[in-house]
Scaffold this active site. Structure first.
Site, PDB file in Angstrom:
ATOM      1  N   THR A  92     -22.826  13.042  31.556  1.00 42.97           N
ATOM      2  CA  THR A  92     -22.087  12.974  30.234  1.00 42.97           C
ATOM      3  C   THR A  92     -22.294  11.721  29.321  1.00 42.97           C
ATOM      4  O   THR A  92     -22.236  10.779  29.735  1.00 42.97           O
ATOM      5  CB  THR A  92     -20.757  13.241  30.201  1.00 42.97           C
ATOM      6  OG1 THR A  92     -20.436  14.691  30.793  1.00 42.97           O
ATOM      7  CG2 THR A  92     -19.764  13.257  28.604  1.00 42.97           C
ATOM      8  N   ARG A 142     -16.333  28.072  30.572  1.00 46.50           N
ATOM      9  CA  ARG A 142     -15.313  27.160  30.733  1.00 46.50           C
ATOM     10  C   ARG A 142     -15.544  26.017  29.650  1.00 46.50           C
ATOM     11  O   ARG A 142     -16.812  25.608  29.341  1.00 46.50           O
ATOM     12  CB  ARG A 142     -15.501  26.443  32.310  1.00 46.50           C
ATOM     13  CG  ARG A 142     -14.809  25.130  32.710  1.00 46.50           C
ATOM     14  CD  ARG A 142     -15.523  24.001  32.319  1.00 46.50           C
ATOM     15  NE  ARG A 142     -14.644  22.675  33.064  1.00 46.50           N
ATOM     16  CZ  ARG A 142     -15.155  21.476  32.650  1.00 46.50           C
ATOM     17  NH1 ARG A 142     -16.379  21.344  31.875  1.00 46.50           N
ATOM     18  NH2 ARG A 142     -14.660  20.498  33.232  1.00 46.50           N
ATOM     19  N   GLY A 189     -14.671  21.981  28.777  1.00 47.28           N
ATOM     20  CA  GLY A 189     -14.172  20.658  29.481  1.00 47.28           C
ATOM     21  C   GLY A 189     -13.516  19.732  28.385  1.00 47.28           C
ATOM     22  O   GLY A 189     -13.072  20.372  27.238  1.00 47.28           O
ATOM     23  N   ASP A 190     -13.104  18.594  28.663  1.00 47.00           N
ATOM     24  CA  ASP A 190     -12.329  17.697  27.949  1.00 47.00           C
ATOM     25  C   ASP A 190     -13.227  17.218  26.739  1.00 47.00           C
ATOM     26  O   ASP A 190     -12.664  16.731  25.719  1.00 47.00           O
ATOM     27  CB  ASP A 190     -11.951  16.405  28.717  1.00 47.00           C
ATOM     28  CG  ASP A 190     -12.845  15.630  29.285  1.00 47.00           C
ATOM     29  OD1 ASP A 190     -13.871  16.329  29.863  1.00 47.00           O
ATOM     30  OD2 ASP A 190     -13.266  14.307  29.168  1.00 47.00           O
ATOM     31  N   THR A 194     -15.338  10.505  30.155  1.00 48.77           N
ATOM     32  CA  THR A 194     -16.171  11.103  30.972  1.00 48.77           C
ATOM     33  C   THR A 194     -15.737  11.344  32.657  1.00 48.77           C
ATOM     34  O   THR A 194     -15.005  10.225  32.923  1.00 48.77           O
ATOM     35  CB  THR A 194     -17.619  10.539  31.338  1.00 48.77           C
ATOM     36  OG1 THR A 194     -18.370  11.130  32.092  1.00 48.77           O
ATOM     37  CG2 THR A 194     -17.581   9.072  31.469  1.00 48.77           C
TER      38      THR A 194
HETATM   39  N1  ASP Z   1     -15.994  15.653  31.402  1.00 50.40           N
HETATM   40  C1  ASP Z   1     -17.032  16.497  31.650  1.00 50.40           C
HETATM   41  C2  ASP Z   1     -16.472  17.956  31.763  1.00 50.40           C
HETATM   42  O1  ASP Z   1     -15.637  18.034  32.438  1.00 50.40           O
HETATM   43  C3  ASP Z   1     -18.009  16.062  32.548  1.00 50.40           C
HETATM   44  C4  ASP Z   1     -18.319  14.835  32.580  1.00 50.40           C
HETATM   45  O2  ASP Z   1     -17.842  13.912  31.953  1.00 50.40           O
HETATM   46  O3  ASP Z   1     -19.370  14.406  33.411  1.00 50.40           O
HETATM   47  O4  ASP Z   1     -17.106  18.805  31.109  1.00 50.40           O
END
Ligand code: ASP
Length: 337
Positions: free
Chosen positions: A202, A230, A232-233, A253
């Site tokens: 990310t 899904r 994510g954050d 991340t």
């Molecule tokens: N935070 C990201 C997610 O959960 C993944 C990542 O940061 O690698 O989608």
């Protein structure tokens, strides 16, 4: 009369001085956190990551140095990483369980507390620009799926075929994760995919410009083998991204589910605002005590309104770089660097 002129001169000198002390700028980037171990890296791979990190941060630094905005610096810096197949954002993003690529991104402007985000898009070449476009040219903060793709096309952003984002490396990662899931069906699929992914990717950028404006942006393909649309954050304001001129700018991340539950980016800002913590203390508490306390892992980058920075992680590594107003550059991969 002379006395008044003298007093005026002293006043002006005072003004000049305070402008100089406050005028600083800085930029920090990350390219993902995870099980990044020296043992798993070749010198060539390491050098390739360091090169793109350096190229990306130089782009944003030049913009800031010339008096450009933190928004422009964040956007253009992230473009370099989105366009590089090394990172899990834009080209080179990870595949979901349906073998397609769904991208998430968000941006926040610390001056206005204005924000924009997109999630689950499939055709926008540079998702960070779409997040900024949502902020600037729509009445909304977050758009998702086909609607977000259509919005970006309508606004003239570069649209590509979904195939553009695919790379051999990520196709193989999905195969590996699926195979290991079949073997170990006791472990939840997301957990398996998190553990199996040796490297994340990310990308994120935070910047402080010469006008004192902070901005933060994050862009990702999410997690390998993610299911059911899904999210994510990364596209969630307050979790993966936050900026407030009064406190700091943060991009996160890591294992997104834990970052959402810990409201990571806003929590760091709140610790600065309400408890008077430094950015380093606040980032440390949130990554180690809050996210770590729940069993999650990952990292954050942050910069405050004075240019102090934090690069905190509870994983063995996080691709990251920092450049200050004097041009001092640090590019790091491993936690112990
Ligand atoms: N935070 C990201 C997610 O959960 C993944 C990542 O940061 O690698 O989608």
């Amino acid at each position: 009369m002379k006395k008044i002129t003298l007093l005026f001169l002293i006043f002006c000198l005072g003004c000049e001085q305070s402008v100089t002390t406050d005028s600083t700028f800085g930029i920090v980037i990350h390219g993902g956190a995870g099980t990044i171990l020296r043992a798993n890296m070749t010198l060539e791979t390491e050098a390739a990551y360091r090169k793109v990190l350096e190229e990306a941060i130089q782009v944003g630094h030049l913009i800031l140095k010339k008096g450009g905005s933190s928004q422009e610096a964040v956007e253009k810096t992230i473009h370099v990483m989105e366009d590089s197949p090394l990172f899990n954002a834009g080209k080179g993003a990870v595949l979901n369980a349906n073998e397609t690529i769904e991208l998430d991104a968000s941006f926040m402007d610390g001056a206005q507390l204005d924000a924009g985000a997109i999630s689950g898009v499939k055709t926008i070449k540079n998702p960070i620009s779409a997040a900024i476009m949502v902020m600037k040219n729509s009445p909304h903060v977050m758009l998702s799926g086909a609607g977000a793709d259509a919005f970006a096309a309508l606004k003239g952003l570069e649209i590509v075929e979904p195939e553009y984002f695919f790379t051999e490396r990520r196709i193989n990662s999905l195969k590996r994760v699926k195979e290991s899931e079949l073997k170990k069906n006791k472990t939840s699929s997301l957990e398996t995919s998190f553990i199996r992914q040796q490297r994340y990717g990310t990308v994120g950028c935070v910047a402080l410009d010469l006008k004192g404006n902070l901005a933060a942006g994050t862009s990702t393909g999410g997690m390998t083998n993610k299911k059911w649309n899904r999210i994510g954050d990364a596209p969630i304001i307050g979790a993966g991204t936050y900026a407030n001129n009064a406190t700091c700018a943060i991009s996160a991340t890591g294992w997104g589910e834990f970052f959402i539950r810990s409201v990571v980016a806003h929590d760091i800002s709140a610790l600065i605002e309400y408890k008077g913590h430094s950015i380093q203390e606040a980032a440390h508490i949130v990554i180690h005590d809050k996210v770590g306390g729940l069993g999650g892992n990952g990292g954050v980058i942050g910069i405050d309104h004075k240019g102090n920075v934090a690069m905190e992680m509870n994983t063995p590594g996080m691709y990251r770089a920092h450049m200050d107003a004097d041009g001092n550059l640090k590019v790091k991969i491993y936690k112990d660097e």
